[in-house]
Design an enzyme around this catalytic site. Sequence first.
Site, PDB file in Angstrom:
ATOM      1  N   CYS A  75       0.829  -1.205   0.000  1.00  0.00           N
ATOM      2  CA  CYS A  75       0.000   0.000   0.000  1.00  0.00           C
ATOM      3  C   CYS A  75       0.854   1.242   0.000  1.00  0.00           C
ATOM      4  O   CYS A  75       1.701   1.448  -0.841  1.00  0.00           O
ATOM      5  CB  CYS A  75      -0.940   0.015   1.214  1.00  0.00           C
ATOM      6  SG  CYS A  75      -1.960  -1.405   1.367  1.00  0.00           S
ATOM      7  N   CYS A 131      -8.160   2.659   9.793  1.00  0.00           N
ATOM      8  CA  CYS A 131      -7.216   2.957   8.700  1.00  0.00           C
ATOM      9  C   CYS A 131      -8.037   3.309   7.463  1.00  0.00           C
ATOM     10  O   CYS A 131      -9.111   3.896   7.579  1.00  0.00           O
ATOM     11  CB  CYS A 131      -6.254   1.798   8.458  1.00  0.00           C
ATOM     12  SG  CYS A 131      -7.004   0.325   7.755  1.00  0.00           S
TER      13      CYS A 131
END
Lengths: 81, 368
Positions: free
Chosen positions: B185, B332
Amino acid sequence: MHVNVRLFARLRELAEAESLTVEVPTPATAATVWRALCVTVPALTPFERAVSCAINTNFSRMSQPVADGDDVAFLPPVSGG
Amino acid sequence: MPSPDAVRYARHLLLPEFGRQGQQRLLNARVLIIGLGGLGSPAALYLAAAGVGTLGLVDFDVVDESNLHRQIIHGTADIGRAKLASAAEKIRSVNPDVVLELHEVPFGVPNARALVDAYDVVLDGTDNFPTRYLVNDACVMSGTPNVYGSVFRFEGQAAVFAAPGGPCYRCLHPEPPPDGLIPNCAEAGVLGVLPGIIGTVQATEAIKLVTGMGESLAGRLLLYDALRMTFRTITLPRDPECPVCGDASTIRTLVAYGQTCQPSETAAMKDEMTVDELHQWRESGHPHMLLDVRERFEHASAHIEGAVLIPMGTVMQQLELLPRDRTVVVQCQSGGRSARVTAALRQKGFEAVNLAGGIHAWRMAGYL
């Protein structure tokens, strides 16, 4: 004997080298080469179960024998997109 | 049955290997692009321009400013918009004849087979291991070719998996790597043009599969190094002992892997709350601390008001900042990273709860 190791992606960063020569006793397999590499670059050790390898540009199992002068590539999985 | 536009595709029709037959095959084809990010952006644009009849698009993310240096189907004005809406608009402008099927859902165990079965070719533009394994397994079980691509910093790879007689992703890497081993990511960084190269290779392979032209990448893994500008291929045959496409396969149903960007469907069942529950807590003044474990730039781009930012990589070294007298709600982007932090905090004795779906779900619910 000597084999030419080529590293990719994260392995290359950890070893700070794209390719290097590794000395291994005869007979040896790709796994022998990997373990010798991990002695030189201990940071690679956690990748043992995740890496794949190719010998002379053919995908190979870690149990595959290697010969003097072979090119052995180690590939970690890559997931970015 | 409609026939291809002779003017739009004139330069294709001039190619002897391609011709009217190839163009007609493209027009009749259904291609599923999973992920409209760095790989899916150029792939979708080129496949649309080439005249693929039906494009299925799977994504449930929204465009973030930090996506724009590589996800070229999205523009500055699209920041905060759903990626599918943004991508669909660009595709329609490139080629209004393309039929678009928009799937604004996470690609998961419940829908993977149905999605894959409905298309001729799948293009894997995902950005995390759990989804990649799911795409692979679903394609093998369905018998649908999977045009794979993946990038890391300055290097990329591409292959065609699950083609008849060819290998699959598990022939290359049988199991996902241990959690946290491979930066993912937002953690790793990537040269913006790199997924452009790989995504375009994927589009090329998809076109070849559909039209039957040339030699596909099935049986080879392409390795691209942007810094050295080298393309290498290694031969990659099907592994008879592969757990999913091998002669005695042990994986016969789809399994979910809980890791990084994709919340685990088993581990995340407990110890988590929905965005609606968090909203109620905030409305009613229920005591808690909201902990945002994303990277700093992600927080700067958008955050839930009052959330305390401690990036995932540093949170376990700063436990003294966390309360022990009230719940720590961990959040998140979409709930994957926070699930890992939640589990780690609970081991340390904190009453930690994961916010399912992260800020993405918060935004989708209209709270942002």
